[in-house]
Structure formats: C-alpha cells, structure tokens
Design a protein around this motif. Structure first.
Motif, PDB file in Angstrom:
ATOM      1  N   LEU A   1       0.807  -1.210   0.000  1.00 26.84           N
ATOM      2  CA  LEU A   1       0.000   0.000   0.000  1.00 26.84           C
ATOM      3  C   LEU A   1       0.843   1.265   0.000  1.00 26.84           C
ATOM      4  CD1 LEU A   1      -2.702  -1.003   2.660  1.00 26.84           C
ATOM      5  CD2 LEU A   1      -2.713  -1.429   0.192  1.00 26.84           C
ATOM      6  N   SER A   2       2.149   1.112   0.054  1.00 26.52           N
ATOM      7  CA  SER A   2       3.054   2.253   0.170  1.00 26.52           C
ATOM      8  C   SER A   2       3.648   2.613  -1.180  1.00 26.52           C
ATOM      9  CB  SER A   2       4.170   1.938   1.173  1.00 26.52           C
ATOM     10  OG  SER A   2       3.634   1.649   2.453  1.00 26.52           O
TER      11      SER A   2
ATOM     12  N   GLY B   1      11.246   0.138  -6.302  1.00 24.90           N
ATOM     13  CA  GLY B   1      10.855  -1.235  -6.043  1.00 24.90           C
ATOM     14  C   GLY B   1       9.686  -1.708  -6.877  1.00 24.90           C
ATOM     15  N   LYS B   2       9.156  -0.837  -7.762  1.00 22.79           N
ATOM     16  CA  LYS B   2       7.999  -1.224  -8.560  1.00 22.79           C
ATOM     17  C   LYS B   2       8.267  -0.960 -10.033  1.00 22.79           C
ATOM     18  CE  LYS B   2       4.729  -0.459  -4.757  1.00 22.79           C
ATOM     19  NZ  LYS B   2       3.499   0.235  -4.289  1.00 22.79           N
ATOM     20  N   ASP B   3       7.641   0.064 -10.604  1.00 21.30           N
ATOM     21  CA  ASP B   3       7.709   0.278 -12.042  1.00 21.30           C
ATOM     22  C   ASP B   3       8.504   1.528 -12.396  1.00 21.30           C
ATOM     23  OD1 ASP B   3       6.100  -1.968 -12.607  1.00 21.30           O
ATOM     24  OD2 ASP B   3       4.296  -0.788 -12.146  1.00 21.30           O
TER      25      ASP B   3
ATOM     26  N   PRO C   1       0.180   4.819 -11.299  1.00 19.11           N
ATOM     27  CA  PRO C   1      -0.983   4.030 -10.854  1.00 19.11           C
ATOM     28  C   PRO C   1      -0.842   3.522  -9.423  1.00 19.11           C
ATOM     29  CG  PRO C   1       0.439   2.655 -12.170  1.00 19.11           C
ATOM     30  CD  PRO C   1       1.073   4.021 -12.149  1.00 19.11           C
ATOM     31  N   ASN C   2      -0.623   4.432  -8.492  1.00 15.42           N
ATOM     32  CA  ASN C   2      -0.534   4.057  -7.086  1.00 15.42           C
ATOM     33  C   ASN C   2      -1.710   4.685  -6.340  1.00 15.42           C
ATOM     34  OD1 ASN C   2       1.474   2.741  -5.061  1.00 15.42           O
ATOM     35  ND2 ASN C   2       0.766   4.617  -4.065  1.00 15.42           N
TER      36      ASN C   2
ATOM     37  N   THR D   1      -6.071   7.579  -7.773  1.00 15.31           N
ATOM     38  CA  THR D   1      -4.916   6.954  -8.397  1.00 15.31           C
ATOM     39  C   THR D   1      -4.637   7.635  -9.734  1.00 15.31           C
ATOM     40  OG1 THR D   1      -3.951   4.821  -9.034  1.00 15.31           O
ATOM     41  CG2 THR D   1      -6.240   5.211  -9.642  1.00 15.31           C
ATOM     42  N   GLY D   2      -3.541   7.261 -10.364  1.00 20.60           N
ATOM     43  CA  GLY D   2      -3.163   7.824 -11.655  1.00 20.60           C
ATOM     44  C   GLY D   2      -3.419   6.861 -12.799  1.00 20.60           C
ATOM     45  N   ASN D   3      -3.111   7.322 -14.019  1.00 23.13           N
ATOM     46  CA  ASN D   3      -3.374   6.533 -15.222  1.00 23.13           C
ATOM     47  C   ASN D   3      -2.157   6.626 -16.143  1.00 23.13           C
ATOM     48  OD1 ASN D   3      -4.254   5.395 -17.604  1.00 23.13           O
ATOM     49  ND2 ASN D   3      -5.835   6.927 -18.006  1.00 23.13           N
ATOM     50  N   PRO D   4      -1.369   5.558 -16.256  1.00 21.20           N
ATOM     51  CA  PRO D   4      -0.145   5.616 -17.071  1.00 21.20           C
ATOM     52  C   PRO D   4      -0.402   5.739 -18.570  1.00 21.20           C
ATOM     53  CG  PRO D   4      -0.530   3.384 -16.288  1.00 21.20           C
ATOM     54  CD  PRO D   4      -1.540   4.249 -15.599  1.00 21.20           C
ATOM     55  N   GLY D   5      -1.658   5.606 -19.002  1.00 19.24           N
ATOM     56  CA  GLY D   5      -1.954   5.691 -20.431  1.00 19.24           C
ATOM     57  C   GLY D   5      -2.364   7.071 -20.903  1.00 19.24           C
TER      58      GLY D   5
END
Length: 865
Positions: A491-492, A535-537, A581-582, A593-597
């Motif tokens: 969740l972080s 640690g993610k994208d 998108p977190n 949240t966000g939208n990477p597209g």
C-alpha cells in the motif's frame, strides 16, 4: 547646441559618443494644495535625426507615471540637446516646459560640477486644476484597480483593505475573473491557472505568499508565444511582489490579529544609493482554522445498495514565515545585475474527527458506524533564488536579458488515523479493537529555469523579440503506510522523477497605422520525463517538438475605444502524479490513483476584447468574448475498479483523456468613478462548457452554462477614512477541470507532497457540478500622519453573511454523492501599518566613482576635439 546632433544619444562629434547618463527628477504637485499627484503621466520628448528620411523627428526619450507622492525620475538620458517635458493628469491642465542639462564645456566647469549638472532636480512642478473636468474625477493617491496591457489585465491590489494581513488567497477573492473555493484553490475561467511570481513559475502555493507583499496581480488569459506553452486550457496568474527603485529609502511595518487569535506581522525596506538598490521584506502569519462538513452517498456495490452518511469537524493550528531579500547592482547606465533570495518556512498541525455511518439496505444487522480521528503534522520549507542580468543598448528599446531561477523545497507530513467500528449510530457498542493507520509522507522538489530574451526595435513602429528557455525539475516523494504498527509495502509508495522542457520563441510586432498594430509569434517546445516507483515500475516518455503560434491584432477607434483579437495554441502534458498508478488510501471514501496511459492535450484559444473609456469621469468598460477547443482533455473520472496493491475493489477517482472539450464565455468588466468618494469595480462572467467522453464510457458528457458576479466598492470620506465592501456570487457550475501541469491541482493549496495528501482537496470529476454559492466581505480603514509619515488602521470582516459553503455533487455509474464543507466563516481581522520614506535624491547623492569620472571625461574630451 549646434553640431551636437541633438538628444539622439548616438551622434558624434570628433569621434566622441554622446553619453546617455543624464538624470531628471522632481515632483508633480497640485498648484493649490502643494500635495503630490499620483499617476500623473510624464513624457520627455526631444528631436532625433532619422537616417531614413534625412529629417529630424520628435522622439520620446523617457516616460513614467508619478509615484503616490508625485515623485518622478527619468534615467539614462542623453546629456546634450533640448527636451520638452509634457505632464498630463486627470483633472488638471496639460503642462509643457523646456528642460536641458546645464553643461558648460570649456568654461572652467570641473568634473564634480559636470556630474552634478547631469543629475538635475527639476523641483516641484505645479499643475493647474482643470475647471471643466475637476468635478468629474477623483484625485487620490491610489492607482485604478484595473489597468490594461497588450496581453494582460493588471490588477493593482496594494491597497485592498479586505485582504490586509491575509494571504494571496484573500487577494484573489477580489480579482476579476478568478474564483476561489473553500480550500483556497483558484480557477480562471473554470480551469486551473499556472502561478507565476515576478514573471517566472514558482513552487510556492498561494497561502504561502502574504497579501502585504503583493503589489499587483496580472491576468494573462491567453498567453502569447513568449510564454511557456504548458497549461492547456488554463491561463497565467502572475503575482508581482513589491519593490521600489527610487533614490532614497522607503519601507513599512505592520501587525495584526483576528478574532481567532491569529497574529500576523511583517515589514519591508527599500534603499537606493548610487549603484545599489537593496530591497527586503518579511512576514509572519499564524494559521488557525476550523472546518465542518457533511457527505451523503448512495452507491451500488457488488449488487447491494449502500447508504453512507459522514459528518466531519476539524481544527488545525500552524504558522509560516516568509522572507525575501534582494539587491540590484547598476554596473553602469546600461547594465544591471539583480540577485534575490526568498525563504518560506511553515508547519501545520491538525485534527479531523469523522463519523461515518454505513447501511446496506435490505440486509438486517448490516448497519455500521465508524469513528475516525485523523491527526496530522506537516512541515515545509522553500528556498527561491533568482539571478538576473539586463543590458540596455544605446538604441532606444533594444535590450537583452538573461536570468536563472532556482527553487528548492522540502516537506514532511505524518498522519495518525485511529478508527473503530460500532453497531449503533451513537457509537456505544464497539466491534472489535481500535485500529491505527499511520502514514509517513514527504518529499523534496528542485526546480531550475534558465531563460534569455532579446528585444530589438527595427524602428519606432516595428519590433521583434526572441528567446530561449530550459526547465529541469526533479521531484522525490514518499507515502509509507502502516497498520497497527506493521509496515504495508503493498500500500506504500516511494517515487522520484525528472522532467525537462526546452523551448524557443520569436515574435514580431508592427504598428501599421496610428490606430492599428499586430503581433505574431511562434514557439517551439519539446519535453521528456523519466520516473520510477522505487521497487515497482519505471515510466518515461518523450514529447517531440510541437509548434505553438500566437496572433494579436489591435485596432483603436475614435472616442477612446480599442478592439483586440488574439489566438494561441497551447499544450498540457500529463505529469507524473497523473500517470502513476498508485492508490492513495488516506480517505476510504475517496480513493485516488493515476493513469499511465494518459496523452497530452492541445488547446486552441480565441479571444475578442473591446475596451471603452467614456464620460467626463473616465469610466472604463471591457468586454471579452472567448472560446477554447481542447482535444484529449485530461480530466478526473470516477469508476468502480480494483485497488492497486489490494484484492479489494471500490469507487476510485483517476484521470482520463476525454475526446473533446469546448468552452466559451463572455466577460464584462466595469470600473466607475461615480463621485469623488465612490469607486465601483464590477465584473460578470457567463461561461459555457462541454466535455465529451464517449471514448471513456458511452454517453459520458457534462454540459453546463454558468455565470458569476464579483463587485468591489470603495468609499472615501474626509480625514483619511475609507470603507470597502466586496461580494461575489457563483451560479451552479461544472467542476473545475484540473489542467495545471504544476502538480498543484487548482493552483492553490495542498497538491502532491504539499501536506494535503497525494492529491489534496475534494476530487474534481467529469461527472458532477458545484452548487451555487455567494459571500460578502467588509473593510474599514483610517489613514493618519505620524511625524510626516503615513500610518493606517484597518478592520476587515470576511464572509460577513456566513454563506460561503462549498456544495459538490458528483456521480458515476452506480454512484451518487452530495457533500458540503465550510471553513472559517465570519472572521474579523484588525491590522496596523506604518509607512515611512524619504526620496530626496540629495540624501543619497550619486558617488563620483572612478568609473563614472572616466566615462564622463572620455565622452567630453571626444566632443571637444
């Protein structure tokens, strides 16, 4: 002087260049009262040889509006030749007199006398009252509220009574065309504007800028190619801070307190001596606030109808300090270096109590009540440094400037949320233990802008400008979540990103006739960004070079009328917060949240403006018809979706590209001097907007026509009394579209990493509206003298009628929500200020430095050969 070539500044005799180091100064006063006249127009006219026509023609070598005490100062003037000083002021007869410098070459005048001769005091120049217009105007020591520039409206707010002791948010409530919501977020024609300070982007939010440090606000509703093309539908709000370059010293001190016990204080100082101009100001403001709100939601979740009611009550306490210091160094008459530094430091601590009652309709024993106590602690600090250089060429109007702006900010915010469930609304039957959700947030921001501009008049009717700009921004942020002491990595979020914008522009303007002029411009921009969630994208994108043209056409007519048509194209690139998108879990009823597209949006803007000055009292009327067309509009959208980092689903607010958006409107502004003691400013805006989102979901559309009114009345009475009443009304309107690429939502408070959660404030969505609201503010001020200086005491009362409640309706498929909030109604503030100064040039007489002496001597020797 025969043979000298007149005051052209470029003529030679025996190879000697005529130096432009002359300085005329003086004071314009009323012929009867001997009091200084504010905003009198000063023009210095001389003849100059035109190499094209081989004839001499009149040329303006200097001009300005007098200060509030009547002072004027004209620098960088040719030292030989005769001039005409033309003075005009409303309510007075035009005055004209011949002036020249008293240089007597070859007659024993030494260098000390020569330096004094080119620094000439013209004394007090008296103006005779014009009996035909005197009764029709108000002669006062204040500028008009609204002044028109070629591409902007200038709002003079120095003496706004109702904003004294407050922040820039209080100032914006009285600025035409701007709407301010309950959280201090501002919108300009229903879009989020870019916030500039002294002509450059800033990382400061509006509540971090004291009202008493602001000189004027500039509204640039349709920026030309000279300005950053980012911003999409939005315009630019440029906040001009106070600074003075008159010889001598001036300053003020101030202090205040309000009905909540909040204190404010500050002061500023400006000193000009020889080659140096020092300016500084500082302010301290306490921030105590109370808020209330309610929310009513009906939703369908997993086939069940759920009713949710929430009430909240919050208080927070804090303060911030603002400091700014700067130095102008006049290397010589044509080169100036300016260095300034600002520091903002603040902290806010608050607590918000929420009661949330949820009932799944049709299911027995499904009622649940939740009590939440949200405690938060936020700290921030901002450093802004500006280094600027300006070179003025011998050719009038030709100049080159370069500046470097660096902003560094950091913040930390911690939230402790204690919550517990109950089976009854009175919360007497707990279910299970109390939970503790803890959030550790913060981040830092580095923002660097380098810019250079060059202005070159081809002649007195044609001019071109060009410039280059580079912007680099680095952002780091964290939001670490804990539940009952256990860290929840899923969740972080920790992320960092860097974006780059590179741009160049060129504009050309020409005055074709005395009554028609135009300006055309073209800007090219490219940008890229790269970021990663640790640690993610990772995310990155490059936006290739795009072209942004602009056109301004201006036509003047008889009887003081002007017409202007302008067009521009702009871009809004999605920022990293909109792409990432977190999910933000801070508010369980408003996940975001966000939208990477996301793709960038492009906006075409067209404006038609008509200005008329009329009547013996010089009333002003300004009408603007505007339209905008945007493709791939970046807007908020709510839908049922899976929560990132969790297997659960809920209604989540995110960003989408709506296929098209249209906006148009009519804006009317009136400024009237009804009597000597009553000035009225009034504006209304009729606004139509339509968003088409069939590409997101079938039949997604938001179409609405809305209007607002804002008025400000200032009444002046004898013996220094003035009274101000202002009010505003906003009809039901579409939710503002968040188009600012600054990462600050609507350009106000909060924003990512700014202490307001990841997004801050109530989410704006494509589906919904804001209900109508209105409010009124009052101010009373008394000016008086203390040892020949001016002091004042003011009392202002905000939200007098206790009517500023913010109602929002939003909906989605299976979701309808209504909520209202109120913050700090009916606050009374008392302020004291004391202004001092001395502008006698003899106080800081120009030093006969070695450089001055050598330059003067070389010029004179060349002329005597």
């Amino acid at each position: 002087m025969p043979g000298m070539g007149g005051p052209g500044g470029g003529a030679r005799r025996g190879g000697g260049q005529i130096p432009s180091i002359g300085h005329f100064y003086g004071k314009i006063v009323d012929g009867k009262t001997n009091k200084g006249i504010d905003a009198a127009s000063i023009q210095l006219i001389g003849s100059k040889f035109d190499s094209t026509t081989r004839k001499r023609k009149d040329t303006i070598f200097g001009g300005m509006l007098t200060r509030s005490n009547g002072d004027f100062s004209l620098d960088n003037l040719p030292i030989f030749g005769q001039f005409r000083l033309v003075i005009t002021a409303i309510g007075y007869k035009t005055t004209e007199q011949k002036v020249q410098f008293d240089l007597k070459l070859g007659q024993g005048q030494d260098m000390s006398q020569a330096m004094a001769a080119v620094d000439k005091d013209l004394g007090n120049i008296k103006l005779e009252q014009d009996a035909q217009t005197l009764d029709a105007v108000t002669v006062s020591a204040s500028k008009p509220l609204i002044q028109m520039g070629i591409d902007r409206k200038i709002i003079n707010v120095e003496k706004n009574i109702t904003a004294a002791g407050g922040s820039a948010i209080d100032v914006m409530r009285n600025v035409p065309s701007i709407n301010v919501d309950i959280d201090g977020n501002v919108s300009l024609r229903n879009a989020a504007p870019q916030i500039f300070v002294d002509g450059r982007p800033t990382t400061l939010s509006l509540d971090q800028i004291p009202a008493d440090a602001i000189q004027s606000v500039e509204l640039i509703t349709n920026p030309s190619a000279k300005y950053d093309a980012s911003g999409g539908q939005s315009g630019i709000i440029n906040i001009v801070l106070k600074k003075n370059r008159k010889a001598g010293y001036s300053g003020s001190v101030r202090a205040g307190i309000d009905s909540r016990g909040r204190i404010n204080g500050g002061g500023d100082i400006n000193m000009r001596q020889g080659k140096f101009n020092l300016f500084a100001n500082g302010n301290y403001n306490q921030r105590k606030s109370k808020s209330w709100g309610e929310m009513d939601r009906m939703s369908v979740e997993r086939g069940n109808s759920i009713s949710t009611l929430q009430d909240s009550k919050g208080e927070f306490d804090g303060s911030f300090a603002f400091g700014r210091i700067g130095l102008d160094y006049f290397i010589d008459n044509r080169n100036t270096i300016t260095l300034s530094q600002s520091i903002v430091d603040g902290n806010f601590n608050g607590e918000n109590n929420q009661n949330i009652n949820t009932d799944t309709l049709g299911i027995a024993n499904a009622f649940r009540s939740q009590r939440r106590i949200n405690g938060n602690d936020n700290n921030f600090r901002n450093y802004g440094t500006q280094l600027a250089f300006k070179h003025i060429f011998a050719k009038p109007g030709k100049e080159w400037s370069a500046d470097l702006n660096y902003n560094q900010s950091k913040n930390s915010n911690g939230t402790d949320i204690r919550y517990r469930y109950f089976t009854d609304p009175k919360q007497q039957s707990p279910i299970g233990p109390e939970f503790l959700q803890k959030t550790d947030g913060g981040g830092k921001n580095n923002f660097l802008i380098a810019q250079t501009d060059f202005v070159n008049p081809i002649n007195d009717k044609m001019k071109w400008e060009a410039g280059l700009r580079a912007q680099v921004r680095n952002f780091e942020s964290r939001q670490l979540n804990y539940l009952n002491g256990d860290y929840k990595p899923e969740l972080s979020n920790e992320f960092e990103y860097t974006d780059y914008v590179y741009a160049g522009y060129a504009t050309f303007s020409q005055k074709v006739k005395d009554n028609f002029s135009y300006q055309v411009g073209l800007r090219a921009e490219s940008s890229s960004y790269e970021g990663k969630q640790i640690g993610k994208d990772k995310y990155s994108n490059d936006f290739p070079i795009s072209l942004f043209p602009s056109v301004f056409l201006t036509r003047s007519f008889e009887n003081r009328q002007d017409l202007q048509l302008n067009y521009s194209r702009r871009i809004n690139r999605p920022n990293f917060f909109q792409l990432m998108p977190n999910t933000d879990y801070t508010d369980p009823l408003n996940y975001q949240t966000g939208n990477p597209g996301l793709k960038p949006e492009f906006t075409h803007s067209l404006e038609l403006s008509y200005q008329k000055t009329y009547g013996e009292k010089n009333h002003t009327f300004l009408a603007t018809l505007f339209g905008k067309y945007t493709t791939d509009l970046i807007s908020r959208y709510q839908s049922w979706q899976q929560l990132a980092g969790s297997g659960d689903s809920a209604f989540v607010s995110t960003y989408v590209n709506a296929s098209n958006a249209y906006a148009s409107g009519l804006e009317l502004i009136f400024r009237n001097n009804w009597t000597k003691w009553w000035e009225m400013n009034f504006n209304t805006n009729i606004y139509y907007s339509k968003i088409e989102g069939d590409n997101v979901v079938k039949n997604l559309e938001n179409e609405r026509t809305s209007w607002n009114v804002k008025t400000n009345h200032t009444f002046k009475f004898g013996k220094g009394w003035s009274f101000q009443v202002s009010g505003d009304y906003q009809s039901r309107s579409a939710l503002p579209v968040s188009t600012s690429n600054s990462g600050q939502g609507s350009g106000g408070r909060g924003g990512p990493g700014g202490g307001g959660g990841m997004f801050g404030g109530t989410p704006s969505t494509t589906q919904g509206y804001i209900d109508d609201n209105y409010g009124m503010d009052l101010g009373l001020k008394k000016d008086f003298q203390i040892k020949k200086n001016t002091a004042s005491i003011s009392i202002n009362w905000g939200d007098v009628l206790r009517t500023r409640r913010y109602f929002v309706h939003s909906e989605a498929d299976g979701f309808v929500q209504d909520d209202w909030r109120r913050r700090d109604p009916q606050v009374v503030r008392v302020n004291f200020s004391y202004r001092f100064g001395k502008f006698d040039v003899a106080l800081f007489k120009r030093k006969n430095t070695k450089g001055d002496m050598e330059g003067m001597q070389n010029g004179m020797q060349g002329m005597q050969q």
